[in-house]
Design a protein around this motif. Structure first.
Motif, short mmCIF file in Angstrom:
data_model
loop_
_atom_site.label_atom_id
_atom_site.label_comp_id
_atom_site.label_asym_id
_atom_site.label_seq_id
_atom_site.Cartn_x
_atom_site.Cartn_y
_atom_site.Cartn_z
N VAL A 131 -32.11 42.45 17.10
CA VAL A 131 -31.79 41.46 16.07
C VAL A 131 -32.90 40.42 15.98
O VAL A 131 -33.35 40.05 14.89
N GLY A 132 -33.35 39.94 17.16
CA GLY A 132 -34.45 38.98 17.17
C GLY A 132 -35.70 39.56 16.54
O GLY A 132 -36.41 38.87 15.79
N GLY A 133 -35.99 40.83 16.84
CA GLY A 133 -37.16 41.46 16.24
C GLY A 133 -37.03 41.62 14.74
O GLY A 133 -37.98 41.38 13.99
N PHE A 134 -35.84 42.00 14.28
CA PHE A 134 -35.61 42.16 12.84
C PHE A 134 -35.79 40.83 12.11
O PHE A 134 -36.45 40.76 11.07
N VAL A 135 -35.22 39.76 12.66
CA VAL A 135 -35.32 38.44 12.02
C VAL A 135 -36.77 38.00 11.93
O VAL A 135 -37.22 37.48 10.90
N SER A 136 -37.55 38.22 13.00
CA SER A 136 -38.94 37.76 12.99
C SER A 136 -39.83 38.64 12.13
O SER A 136 -40.88 38.20 11.66
N ASP A 137 -39.44 39.88 11.90
CA ASP A 137 -40.18 40.75 10.98
C ASP A 137 -39.88 40.41 9.52
O ASP A 137 -40.75 40.46 8.66
N ALA A 138 -38.60 40.10 9.26
CA ALA A 138 -38.14 40.04 7.87
C ALA A 138 -38.07 38.63 7.29
O ALA A 138 -38.42 38.42 6.12
N TYR A 139 -37.66 37.65 8.08
CA TYR A 139 -37.33 36.34 7.51
C TYR A 139 -38.08 35.18 8.18
O TYR A 139 -38.99 34.60 7.59
N LEU A 140 -37.71 34.85 9.41
CA LEU A 140 -38.45 33.82 10.14
C LEU A 140 -39.70 34.47 10.74
O LEU A 140 -39.72 35.66 11.01
N ASN A 141 -40.74 33.67 10.95
CA ASN A 141 -41.88 34.26 11.65
C ASN A 141 -41.62 34.28 13.16
O ASN A 141 -40.60 33.76 13.63
N ARG A 142 -42.51 34.89 13.91
CA ARG A 142 -42.26 35.10 15.34
C ARG A 142 -42.23 33.80 16.13
O ARG A 142 -41.49 33.68 17.11
N PHE A 143 -43.02 32.83 15.74
CA PHE A 143 -42.99 31.53 16.42
C PHE A 143 -41.65 30.83 16.18
O PHE A 143 -41.03 30.33 17.11
N GLN A 144 -41.20 30.81 14.93
CA GLN A 144 -39.93 30.16 14.62
C GLN A 144 -38.76 30.86 15.31
O GLN A 144 -37.85 30.20 15.83
N THR A 145 -38.77 32.19 15.34
CA THR A 145 -37.69 32.93 15.98
C THR A 145 -37.63 32.60 17.47
O THR A 145 -36.55 32.41 18.03
N ASN A 146 -38.78 32.51 18.12
CA ASN A 146 -38.83 32.14 19.53
C ASN A 146 -38.25 30.75 19.76
O ASN A 146 -37.46 30.54 20.68
N PHE A 147 -38.64 29.81 18.91
CA PHE A 147 -38.20 28.42 19.10
C PHE A 147 -36.69 28.28 18.94
O PHE A 147 -36.00 27.70 19.80
N PHE A 148 -36.14 28.83 17.86
CA PHE A 148 -34.69 28.70 17.63
C PHE A 148 -33.89 29.48 18.69
O PHE A 148 -32.82 29.04 19.12
N SER A 149 -34.42 30.62 19.11
CA SER A 149 -33.71 31.42 20.12
C SER A 149 -33.62 30.69 21.45
O SER A 149 -32.57 30.67 22.10
N VAL A 150 -34.74 30.09 21.87
CA VAL A 150 -34.73 29.43 23.17
C VAL A 150 -33.85 28.18 23.14
O VAL A 150 -33.27 27.78 24.15
N CYS A 151 -33.70 27.55 21.96
CA CYS A 151 -32.79 26.40 21.84
C CYS A 151 -31.33 26.85 22.01
O CYS A 151 -30.53 26.15 22.65
#
Length: 594
Positions: A87-107
């Motif tokens: 799911v994290g990979g899909f979101v960073s490929d399709a919508y948020l970029n990989r930096f943003q996905t990392n930041f929101f996930s770790v929060c």
């Protein structure tokens, strides 16, 4: 990479900086950018593995679950975490970029640890302590609102940690331009060093943090984990100005589904004799910028019908965009083929993860019954046994990258020393050997317990059986080296072979295979117990809390046989696999992705 005059010479197509401006090769990316990725990986895995390796003790000793239930809950938790990496990979490929996905996930992960910390700190949020020595006492199992709080905390951690795993590895790999031969060679080193970061963080987690949990309390240990994840957040944010950030390209799954729909619609049409007559955009694909063009391959030819020109040709002549549900490009078709080809490779690594799951469940329980003394005044916590392979990996990973790879490269000509698929195969063989050793050691452990009349001794509350816990080190070591070969090999394989627009999701396949392996472990344990319920006094090989009366050795032999069969299955599919070919540079891409 653009080669126009002026500042545009160094601009990287498809990449921006954290402010959304075009990324420049002379300012962004490279080794210095991956430093922050390593920092985040160390602190995040430190916290996750510390609770991961010790949760059976927490569930059983604090939440009063039965040992088999505790093991199942752990494997479900870890399996869910790793599955969510997709799911994290899909979101960073399709919508948020990989930096943003990392930041929101770790929060999100931070919030999960905070919930677990609060529950561990306040006695009213846990079941009352249970006196195991008093057989007449009834231990209250966690339930109701307390169980809900436990699940909420755990699965917030799972969501956050899964998001990090799906987006962090490709974020680091993106810092190197694979079209540049000098930078491309560093991608393999990056994945090796990422694994080293995992080993370093894990080593601290299973020693320092586990010691704090067992000696200072679970609230202190979870506080340590919370602080570590906070440091991980600071680490990824600190490097924001150095990253090359790939622009999300919309849902890659939609493109894949379109191929199957278009191929079905065109199923009655005949394929042209010349594959060059299939539809491809040679200047710029509609709605998809900076996408590499893939060369046509002969596998799964029924999918080629998605690229047959029919009535849509009139639209092309009028510069109108054809419907993606009726006509797809050759590149789009090849993306679907790549995904299909990856499935057997993905499936062949699942069973190894089932074996690895035993290191965090039954092997820890074995260690609790054994002599864990190290000198006169120190006793190794059973969950810290994982430090044995981790310390070897901290040493072996740099040796592999700096010595083995250059030497092997001279003989094979492959930039990574050996191909990614060969690396995975070595890991699968080592897993078979490790499981055989685990079975032999368990036979010996039970024999020692029987000789000393300790088959019914209670771990922790009674003296350990006179057998050193370091006897488990052999299986831990071999499984650790197997993981070095297999996890890194699959991660780099999926990244290099995946279409550019689904690299996060594809890289997450390596974690997803671990996830399915952990779920399979739970299914296998239940299936074995059901199949053997009328054979043993304990109503199953693995039932009950007394490991000495169980038949873990037979379970290990069963896994060894299954792993051996799986290896031969993998040999077939790895030979069958055809590597991705980029139009115009086919040979170069094969050498990298092999």
């Amino acid at each position: 990479m653009s080669k126009s005059k002026g500042s545009d010479e160094y601009e990287l197509e498809g990449f921006v900086d954290w402010r959304g401006r075009p990324a420049r090769k002379d300012r962004h990316g490279g080794i210095h950018a991956t430093f922050f990725v390593y920092v985040m990986q160390i602190f995040e895995i430190l916290a996750f593995l510390a609770i991961n390796i010790n949760l059976v003790t927490y569930f059983n000793g604090v939440m009063h679950m039965e040992l088999s239930d505790a093991a199942t809950m752990l494997t479900n938790f870890v399996g869910t975490t790793l599955l969510l990496s997709l799911v994290g990979g899909f979101v960073s490929d399709a919508y948020l970029n990989r930096f943003q996905t990392n930041f929101f996930s770790v929060c999100i992960e931070l919030i999960g640890y905070a919930v677990l910390l609060i529950q561990a700190h306040y006695g009213s949020l846990k079941p009352p302590p249970c006196n195991l020595l008093d057989k007449s006492s009834v231990c209250e199992k966690v339930s109701g609102a307390k169980a809900v709080m436990l699940f909420v905390g755990l699965y917030l951690v799972a969501i956050g940690s899964g998001g990090v795993r799906g987006s962090l590895p490709p974020l680091g790999a993106d810092q190197f331009d694979e079209k540049d031969p000098k930078e491309r060679r560093k991608i393999s080193t990056y994945f090796n060093m990422l694994f080293l970061s995992i080993a370093v963080g894990s080593s601290i987690g299973v020693t320092v943090v586990v010691w704090v949990m067992n000696n200072k309390g679970w609230d202190a240990g979870l506080g340590f984990c919370l602080a570590a994840v906070f440091m991980a957040t600071l680490g990824i944010v600190a490097g924001k100005s150095t990253y090359r950030i790939r622009i999300p390209g919309g849902s890659p799954l939609t493109r894949i589904i379109q191929v199957f729909v278009a191929a079905f619609r065109n199923r009655k049409l005949s394929l042209p004799e010349n594959p060059n007559d299939l539809y491809e955009v040679h200047d710029k694909e509609a709605n998809i910028i900076h996408t590499e063009k893939l060369a046509h391959t002969n596998q799964f030819e029924f999918l080629d019908k998605a690229a047959i020109l029919r009535g849509d040709s009139s639209k092309l002549e009028n510069n109108m965009e054809p419907s993606g549900w009726r006509l797809c490009t050759v590149t789009q078709v090849e993306e679907a083929k790549i995904l299909i080809r990856m499935v057997p490779i993905f499936a062949s690594t699942i069973l190894l993860s089932t074996g690895l799951a035993q290191l965090q469940t039954f092997s820890v329980s074995q260690g609790l019954t054994m002599d864990r003394s190290m000198g006169k005044h120190f006793k190794i916590p059973a969950p810290s046994l994982a430090i044995i392979p981790l310390l070897f990996l901290v040493i072996l990973t740099p040796i592999y990258d700096r010595i083995f790879v250059p030497v092997a490269r001279r003989f094979t000509g492959h930039e990574a020393g050996i191909t990614h698929l060969q690396r995975v195969g070595v890991g699968l063989v080592l897993a078979v050997i490790a499981m055989c050793i685990a079975a032999v050691v368990e036979v010996k452990r039970k024999h020692v317990a029987k000789e000393n009349g300790m088959l019914d001794s209670i771990p922790i509350l009674m003296p350990p059986i006179p057998m050193s816990v370091f006897m488990l080190g052999f299986q831990f070591f071999l499984f650790g080296v197997a993981d070095l070969f297999t996890l890194v090999g699959t991660m780099e394989f999926f990244y290099s072979e995946a279409p550019e627009r689904m690299r996060s999701m594809s890289t997450a396949f390596s974690y997803a295979s671990v996830s399915v392996g952990f779920f399979l472990s739970s299914v296998l344990v239940n299936a074995v117990n059901s199949a053997t319920r009328n054979i043993t006094e304990s109503h199953g090989w693995l039932r009950g809390n007394n490991l000495n009366r169980n038949h873990l050795d037979l379970f290990y032999w069963l896994l060894a046989v299954l792993l051996l069969i799986n290896f031969f299955n993998y040999l077939f599919w790895s030979t069958w696999y055809k590597h991705k070919k980029v139009a115009g540079i086919q040979e170069d891409k094969v050498s990298v992705g092999a």
